[in-house]
Design a protein around this motif. Structure first.
Motif, PDB file in Angstrom:
ATOM      1  N   GLN A   1       2.128   7.789   5.711  1.00 14.78           N
ATOM      2  CA  GLN A   1       1.690   6.356   5.173  1.00 14.78           C
ATOM      3  C   GLN A   1       1.599   5.718   4.086  1.00 14.78           C
ATOM      4  OE1 GLN A   1      -0.750   4.037   7.871  1.00 14.78           O
ATOM      5  NE2 GLN A   1       0.639   4.078   9.179  1.00 14.78           N
ATOM      6  N   ALA A   2      -0.085   7.056   3.072  1.00 14.67           N
ATOM      7  CA  ALA A   2      -0.079   7.204   1.963  1.00 14.67           C
ATOM      8  C   ALA A   2       1.202   7.032   0.806  1.00 14.67           C
ATOM      9  CB  ALA A   2      -1.243   7.387   1.798  1.00 14.67           C
ATOM     10  N   GLN A  22      -7.062   8.367   0.909  1.00 17.16           N
ATOM     11  CA  GLN A  22      -6.620   7.169   2.226  1.00 17.16           C
ATOM     12  C   GLN A  22      -6.714   8.274   3.022  1.00 17.16           C
ATOM     13  OE1 GLN A  22      -3.557   4.789   0.903  1.00 17.16           O
ATOM     14  NE2 GLN A  22      -2.941   5.710  -0.825  1.00 17.16           N
ATOM     15  N   GLN A  81       4.577   6.903   1.524  1.00 13.58           N
ATOM     16  CA  GLN A  81       5.065   6.413   1.239  1.00 13.58           C
ATOM     17  C   GLN A  81       5.153   4.801   0.305  1.00 13.58           C
ATOM     18  OE1 GLN A  81       8.780   6.340   2.634  1.00 13.58           O
ATOM     19  NE2 GLN A  81       8.875   4.939   1.026  1.00 13.58           N
ATOM     20  N   LYS A  82       3.409   5.199   0.383  1.00 19.03           N
ATOM     21  CA  LYS A  82       2.956   3.573  -0.387  1.00 19.03           C
ATOM     22  C   LYS A  82       3.120   3.967  -2.044  1.00 19.03           C
ATOM     23  CE  LYS A  82      -0.853   0.798  -0.662  1.00 19.03           C
ATOM     24  NZ  LYS A  82      -2.919   0.908   0.134  1.00 19.03           N
ATOM     25  N   ASP A 107       6.568   3.969  -3.295  1.00 23.39           N
ATOM     26  CA  ASP A 107       7.351   2.790  -3.106  1.00 23.39           C
ATOM     27  C   ASP A 107       6.863   2.081  -4.521  1.00 23.39           C
ATOM     28  OD1 ASP A 107       8.738   2.736  -1.145  1.00 23.39           O
ATOM     29  OD2 ASP A 107       6.824   1.980   0.183  1.00 23.39           O
ATOM     30  N   GLN A 108       5.356   2.264  -4.333  1.00 21.61           N
ATOM     31  CA  GLN A 108       4.344   1.091  -5.907  1.00 21.61           C
ATOM     32  C   GLN A 108       5.285   2.079  -7.282  1.00 21.61           C
ATOM     33  OE1 GLN A 108       0.305   2.975  -6.390  1.00 21.61           O
ATOM     34  NE2 GLN A 108       0.292   1.534  -7.646  1.00 21.61           N
TER      35      GLN A 108
END
Length: 291
Positions: A256-257, A123, A259-260, A263-264
């Motif tokens: 951002q990646a 990403q 955190q993604k 979260d996943q």
């Protein structure tokens, strides 16, 4: 001492191994191995890649060593580590519950980091960086900036005395050279151009409130001390080049990646929290519902 780059150190270190091998064999050099064995301990091989990894993780003062000192130093360090590992294994320390727990924890952290890196790397690409640059920077003016000087002193009284001298026509740069405890004092307190988010809030707010040619009529306090600030100019910064903001964009994409990924990962497990006494919390943590 001039600092060698890491690449030059490793290249030189690789070359250092060749003369010794040739001196022992007396024969023509064999084709270079991309990852040669540089030592063995009880048959356990130590490769050049191990030395390269050690060099990357070494403190700056070690990386600055000349290649002919750095290479044997790192090889001997690896030999020591392998010898200690063998000794520990002979003692059966890997079977000690506390040691085994610590080893497992270290392995888990390594695995977690590897997973995050594997998920994040795709990403944070040049294409993604270019897209963010095109969206947020290209063709747009930069932020508002102020060009300023400042005088930093330890007490409010000192700052007030300096303002009194300025009110009588004293030269700001000369006062900075004489009184300021900031490293930039030798340059007359010059700070150059900066945006509001590049300075601590109290300092930035005071600097941006001034008009060119004005100085603060009251001392400005920050965690560094007491400031007297002179505004020398204001402008809208030019559009930054991609190279100037590339690292910043990459960091933003990486954050951002990550955190993604977190979260996943959380969304795929069931989470229960407990209070300090060990009792179940009133409600599960946000995002803890299992799928």
């Amino acid at each position: 001492m001039r600092r060698h780059t890491l690449r030059s150190l490793l290249t030189a270190a690789t070359l250092l191994a060749a003369p010794a091998a040739l001196a022992q064999s007396g024969s023509a050099p064999a084709p270079a191995d991309a990852n040669p064995v540089v030592a063995t301990v009880n048959g356990i091989k130590i490769y050049m890649s191990d030395i390269q990894a050690d060099a990357q993780n070494a403190p700056p003062q070690v990386q600055q060593l000349p290649p002919d000192q750095l290479f044997p130093l790192l090889v001997n360090q690896e030999i020591d580590r392998k010898a200690l590992l063998i000794a520990a294994q002979k003692e059966g320390l890997q079977n000690n519950p506390d040691v085994a727990k610590a080893m497992q924890a270290a392995a888990n952290i390594r695995l977690e980091n590897a997973y995050v890196q594997e998920q994040v790397a795709p990403q944070v690409t040049d294409t993604a960086v270019q897209a963010i640059y095109n969206r947020d920077y290209a063709g747009k003016p930069g932020p508002a900036q102020v060009e300023a000087r400042h005088i930093l002193v330890s007490t409010q009284k000192q700052a007030e005395d300096i303002i009194a001298q300025l009110n009588k026509g004293a030269d700001f740069a000369k006062l900075a050279e004489k009184y300021s405890i900031d490293p930039g004092a030798k340059n007359g307190g010059e700070l150059g151009w900066f945006s509001q988010d590049e300075m601590v809030p109290a300092f930035a707010n005071a600097a941006f409130a001034l008009k060119p040619g004005q100085y603060t009529k009251a001392p400005v306090q920050t965690q560094f001390g007491w400031h007297v600030i002179l505004c020398e100019g204001k402008r809208t910064a030019p559009t930054p080049a991609l190279a100037d903001v590339s690292d910043q964009i990459k960091q933003k994409l990486a954050d951002q990646a990550v955190q993604k990924v977190l979260d996943q990962a959380r969304s795929q497990v069931k989470i229960q929290t407990f209070d300090a006494a060990g009792a179940p919390a009133a409600a599960p943590a946000a995002g803890s519902q299992s799928k």
